[in-house]
Write an enzyme that holds these catalytic residues in place. Structure first.
Site, mmCIF file in Angstrom:
data_model
loop_
_atom_site.group_PDB
_atom_site.id
_atom_site.type_symbol
_atom_site.label_atom_id
_atom_site.label_comp_id
_atom_site.label_asym_id
_atom_site.label_seq_id
_atom_site.Cartn_x
_atom_site.Cartn_y
_atom_site.Cartn_z
ATOM 1 N N TYR A 1 0.855 -1.196 0.000
ATOM 2 C CA TYR A 1 0.000 0.000 0.000
ATOM 3 C C TYR A 1 0.886 1.240 0.000
ATOM 4 C CZ TYR A 1 -2.909 3.656 2.190
ATOM 5 O OH TYR A 1 -3.553 4.838 2.486
ATOM 6 N N LYS B 1 1.534 4.109 -2.791
ATOM 7 C CA LYS B 1 1.095 5.485 -2.492
ATOM 8 C C LYS B 1 2.246 6.461 -2.784
ATOM 9 C CE LYS B 1 -2.451 6.757 -0.761
ATOM 10 N NZ LYS B 1 -3.742 7.116 -1.440
HETATM 11 N N1 NAI Z 1 -8.283 5.788 6.277
HETATM 12 C C1 NAI Z 1 -7.113 6.297 6.642
HETATM 13 O O1 NAI Z 1 -6.735 6.278 7.825
HETATM 14 C C2 NAI Z 1 -6.233 6.935 5.620
HETATM 15 C C3 NAI Z 1 -6.580 6.944 4.282
HETATM 16 N N2 NAI Z 1 -5.755 7.567 3.364
HETATM 17 C C4 NAI Z 1 -6.152 7.627 1.960
HETATM 18 O O2 NAI Z 1 -7.427 8.192 1.872
HETATM 19 C C5 NAI Z 1 -8.115 7.685 0.733
HETATM 20 C C6 NAI Z 1 -9.500 7.252 1.143
HETATM 21 O O3 NAI Z 1 -9.401 6.235 2.125
HETATM 22 P P1 NAI Z 1 -10.692 5.645 2.834
HETATM 23 O O4 NAI Z 1 -11.845 6.507 2.628
HETATM 24 O O5 NAI Z 1 -10.260 5.286 4.198
HETATM 25 O O6 NAI Z 1 -10.853 4.266 2.015
HETATM 26 P P2 NAI Z 1 -12.188 3.530 1.525
HETATM 27 O O7 NAI Z 1 -11.763 2.129 1.236
HETATM 28 O O8 NAI Z 1 -13.298 3.744 2.449
HETATM 29 O O9 NAI Z 1 -12.507 4.275 0.149
HETATM 30 C C7 NAI Z 1 -11.838 4.024 -1.035
HETATM 31 C C8 NAI Z 1 -12.845 4.030 -2.180
HETATM 32 O O10 NAI Z 1 -12.141 3.790 -3.397
HETATM 33 C C9 NAI Z 1 -12.946 2.972 -4.215
HETATM 34 N N3 NAI Z 1 -12.109 2.280 -5.187
HETATM 35 C C10 NAI Z 1 -11.161 1.351 -4.943
HETATM 36 N N4 NAI Z 1 -10.647 0.905 -6.087
HETATM 37 C C11 NAI Z 1 -11.249 1.589 -7.088
HETATM 38 C C12 NAI Z 1 -11.142 1.554 -8.504
HETATM 39 N N5 NAI Z 1 -10.314 0.725 -9.132
HETATM 40 N N6 NAI Z 1 -11.919 2.406 -9.221
HETATM 41 C C13 NAI Z 1 -12.801 3.224 -8.614
HETATM 42 N N7 NAI Z 1 -12.949 3.289 -7.256
HETATM 43 C C14 NAI Z 1 -12.187 2.478 -6.514
HETATM 44 C C15 NAI Z 1 -13.604 2.006 -3.251
HETATM 45 O O11 NAI Z 1 -14.757 1.404 -3.808
HETATM 46 C C16 NAI Z 1 -13.901 2.913 -2.075
HETATM 47 O O12 NAI Z 1 -15.210 3.452 -2.143
HETATM 48 C C17 NAI Z 1 -7.236 6.567 0.161
HETATM 49 O O13 NAI Z 1 -6.524 7.071 -0.928
HETATM 50 C C18 NAI Z 1 -6.283 6.258 1.283
HETATM 51 O O14 NAI Z 1 -5.043 5.824 0.787
HETATM 52 C C19 NAI Z 1 -4.601 8.186 3.744
HETATM 53 C C20 NAI Z 1 -4.227 8.184 5.062
HETATM 54 C C21 NAI Z 1 -4.978 7.560 6.096
#
Ligand code: NAI
Ligand SMILES: CC(C)=CCC[C@@H](C)[C@H]1CC[C@H]2C3=C(CC[C@]12C)[C@@]1(C)CCC(=O)C[C@@H]1CC3
Length: 345
Positions: A144, A148
């Site tokens: 991951y 990133k």
């Molecule tokens: N949750 C955390 O603590 C942190 C999250 N992030 C970043 O924040 C962003 C959002 O994370 P979250 O909301 O926690 O994750 P999440 O898993 O809830 O949301 C990610 C979304 O991306 C969609 N997705 C995945 N693959 C896809 C594809 N091929 N095409 C279209 N959509 C796709 C999924 O269906 C999902 O709705 C990510 O980029 C993550 O790396 C960064 C730091 C911390």
């Protein structure tokens, strides 16, 4: 090639808008008067003023439909960090991000705001008040993080004032809040299985946890401050609650708030890390025969047992960032939002 129509500055797209952060971002954008297109592989909800486009971000044609007449794109899609599917991370975070950039160019998008992660500089050892100029991790802790890093570089390098395409990366850390499918559910699941008895290390390690509304605020500020003459172009910004907290105090507060006991017994960090490494190697060797997913991965142990907190001085200076919701208030709101995860529920 899609025909270009004039984009409106209040029309934006959120890639990954069905996810935890994405949905909070969409809701706030709608409140602020934006027209929002959501692009995601799944549709998780419906909201007035929001148009859903279901598709894979690796599919340029599908993306182009969602980016029509859009001036600002927020890219917050990613496979779940807990996955060990290297090919999926490569395809979505790296190849897919290249496709997003290309589609933005073709659709005449003016600004791209990437949700990166503070973990792009984390190698499993202490980071105290880390600034954005820390080097990217040479040995990222998992696939991951590895992808990133490449993703962030791609987006920041694509920034071009000449082409009228501006980019910025937001690096949040430890996002939590209502509807988060990770932090609280993993914690409660571990507690329910009777495995939340131990503190890894002496329990004094400080970590940033960031309330989701503050992360959303950072994204919107970045979009609204990103201009050709602003210092934001091609830069990364840490967005946190700016209140580092002891990792184990934070976990204990959530657990006790939901009626579970806080961990009490200490285990040496190196011992737990060694066991986690061994389990991880065993899982790797046995993978052709049986798929095991250990709770204690080396990455999780490192996250739970080291200092990792970051300075958001750059975001304060360049975009006037201040967290909107203080940590204690954020914890109360989060605990209240999970009645179904309370002990005995
Ligand atoms: N949750 C955390 O603590 C942190 C999250 N992030 C970043 O924040 C962003 C959002 O994370 P979250 O909301 O926690 O994750 P999440 O898993 O809830 O949301 C990610 C979304 O991306 C969609 N997705 C995945 N693959 C896809 C594809 N091929 N095409 C279209 N959509 C796709 C999924 O269906 C999902 O709705 C990510 O980029 C993550 O790396 C960064 C730091 C911390
Ligand atoms: C600060 C930060 C980057 C948090 C990200 C969220 C998750 C990585 C954590 C949320 C719940 C945490 C957790 C553990 C590790 C890190 C998390 C998954 C443990 C598995 C660590 C070892 C234990 O003793 C149990 C913990 C359960 C909760």
């Amino acid at each position: 090639m899609a025909t270009r129509t004039r984009p409106s500055s209040k029309r934006c797209a959120v890639i990954g808008g069905s996810g935890f952060l994405g949905r909070h971002l969409v809701e706030r954008l709608v409140d602020r008067g934006y027209t929002v297109n959501v692009f995601d592989i799944r549709q998780a909800y419906e909201l007035p003023g929001v148009m859903f486009h279901q598709g894979d971000l690796c599919d340029r044609q599908a993306l182009l439909l969602a980016l029509k007449e859009v001036s600002v794109v927020f890219h917050c899609a990613s496979p779940a960090p807990a996955s060990d599917d290297r090919a999926l991370f490569q395809r979505v975070n790296i190849d897919g991000t290249r496709t997003v950039i290309q589609a933005c160019h073709e659709a005449g998008v003016q600004k791209l705001i990437l949700t990166s992660s503070a973990s792009v500089v984390f190698e499993g050892t202490d980071i105290k008040n880390g600034r954005e100029d820390l080097p990217y991790a040479k040995k990222p802790i998992d696939y991951y993080t590895e992808t990133k890093i490449v993703q962030e570089k791609l987006v920041l390098e694509a920034c071009s004032k000449e082409k009228g395409f501006l980019t910025v990366a937001i690096r949040p850390h430890g996002i939590f809040g209502p509807r988060d499918p990770q932090l609280v559910p993993i914690l409660v699941d571990t507690a329910r299985r009777g495995k939340m008895k131990f503190i890894i290390g002496d329990g004094s390690n400080l970590v940033d946890f960031t309330y989701v509304e503050n992360v959303v605020h950072g994204h919107i500020l970045a979009a609204e401050h990103l201009k050709a003459d602003s210092p934001l172009c091609g830069q990364a910004y840490h967005i946190t609650n700016d209140e580092p907290v002891r990792f184990w105090d934070f976990m204990s507060q959530i657990l006790e708030g939901l009626g579970y006991s806080a961990p009490r017994y200490h285990l040496p960090y190196t011992l737990v890390y060694g066991i986690a490494l061994l389990l991880w190697l065993m899982a790797l060797v046995l993978r052709p025969l049986i798929r095991i997913k250990p709770t204690f991965t080396p990455m999780r142990v490192a996250l739970a047992g080291t200092h990792h907190y970051y300075s958001c001085a750059r975001a304060k200076k360049d975009m006037g960032y201040q967290p909107l919701v203080p940590l204690q208030e954020a914890i109360v709101r989060t605990v209240e939002s999970y009645p179904h995860l309370r002990k005995g529920a």
